[in-house]
Design an enzyme around this catalytic site. Structure first.
Site, PDB file in Angstrom:
ATOM      1  N   CYS A  12      40.118 153.990 110.656  1.00 58.99           N
ATOM      2  CA  CYS A  12      41.179 152.999 110.481  1.00 58.99           C
ATOM      3  C   CYS A  12      41.039 151.986 111.600  1.00 58.99           C
ATOM      4  O   CYS A  12      41.233 152.311 112.776  1.00 58.99           O
ATOM      5  CB  CYS A  12      42.553 153.654 110.536  1.00 58.99           C
ATOM      6  SG  CYS A  12      43.921 152.467 110.368  1.00 58.99           S
ATOM      7  N   GLU A  35      40.357 148.500 104.708  1.00 60.88           N
ATOM      8  CA  GLU A  35      39.030 149.094 104.815  1.00 60.88           C
ATOM      9  C   GLU A  35      38.051 148.174 104.084  1.00 60.88           C
ATOM     10  O   GLU A  35      38.448 147.422 103.193  1.00 60.88           O
ATOM     11  CB  GLU A  35      38.985 150.497 104.200  1.00 60.88           C
ATOM     12  CG  GLU A  35      39.748 151.556 104.979  1.00 60.88           C
ATOM     13  CD  GLU A  35      39.146 151.877 106.344  1.00 60.88           C
ATOM     14  OE1 GLU A  35      38.096 151.289 106.702  1.00 60.88           O
ATOM     15  OE2 GLU A  35      39.728 152.702 107.062  1.00 60.88           O
TER      16      GLU A  35
END
Length: 231
Positions: A2, A105
């Site tokens: 992340c 992402e």
């Protein structure tokens, strides 16, 4: 992994959501591109109530020789955090929540890397599981830092990336914040992929790749496969 996320609600809304009575955070504006190295909003418990403050994103163990190690510790693997020397102590007693309403992402496509925004279908705020620590320099300078725990991806995230941040349900938040709770098995059981049927993902502008960009247009859905100007 992340490496970017968003917090697009107001400070007042955050305080209500986490039952914060008062905070030393002087100001918060909606953030559309939170990045490593920045000071991020975090919720901890002092044993009697929740507190909202800021931590630098990039974990620095208390015993580290150089705080620059934080640049390599923006994430901690949920599978090993309880036993890894860098995170073991924090896992036992310095756990935090990082408020977010989406994370980004990058998905590999035939046209290159496509940033994707992943959020709850409801659009609601959620809590990322984190760890924090305070590092003190030889001169007495104190730096409070954090890391985000990651786990295996669910069915929504798997086509995009091989890791995803740990999202805790509201019912799990109090357990995670409880400093008296040191049952490693119980705490580890919270660090699972979030149910895929509650998440959605869509493509966004490549402009999110530049940390200097932080504006509402970053979270707008783009047409799949559309070629946008790279920043």
């Amino acid at each position: 992994m992340c490496g970017r996320y968003t917090v697009t609600i107001t400070l007042e809304e955050l305080m209500v959501r986490y039952m914060i009575e008062e905070t030393n955070v002087p100001f918060h504006r909606p953030q559309y591109n939170v990045a490593p190295g920045q000071h991020v909003l975090a919720v901890i418990s002092d044993g009697s109530r929740n507190r909202l403050g800021e931590l630098k994103w990039g974990f620095v163990p208390s015993w580290a020789d150089d705080p620059k190690v934080g640049y390599t510790m923006i994430n901690a693997r949920a599978e090993t955090a309880a036993t890894k020397p860098a995170f073991k102590s924090a896992f036992q007693k310095k756990r935090c929540l990082l408020p977010a309403d989406s994370f980004y992402e990058w998905q590999t496509t035939i046209r290159g890397k496509q940033p994707m925004r992943i959020r709850l279908k409801t659009g609601s705020l959620f809590s990322l599981a984190g760890l924090y620590e305070t590092w003190t320099s030889p001169e007495g300078e104190r730096i409070s830092t954090c890391t985000i725990l990651t786990t295996t991806p669910n069915e929504i995230v798997a086509p995009i990336h091989d890791r995803m941040p740990v999202i805790l349900s509201p019912e799990q938040e109090a357990i995670w914040l409880d400093r008296e709770q040191q049952n490693i098995n119980l705490l580890s059981s919270l660090l699972k992929p979030y149910p895929s049927d509650q998440l959605e993902a869509y493509p966004v502008s490549p402009a999110v790749g530049n940390v200097r960009n932080d504006e509402p247009s970053l979270i707008e859905q783009q047409e799949p496969g559309r070629q946008l100007e790279l920043w």
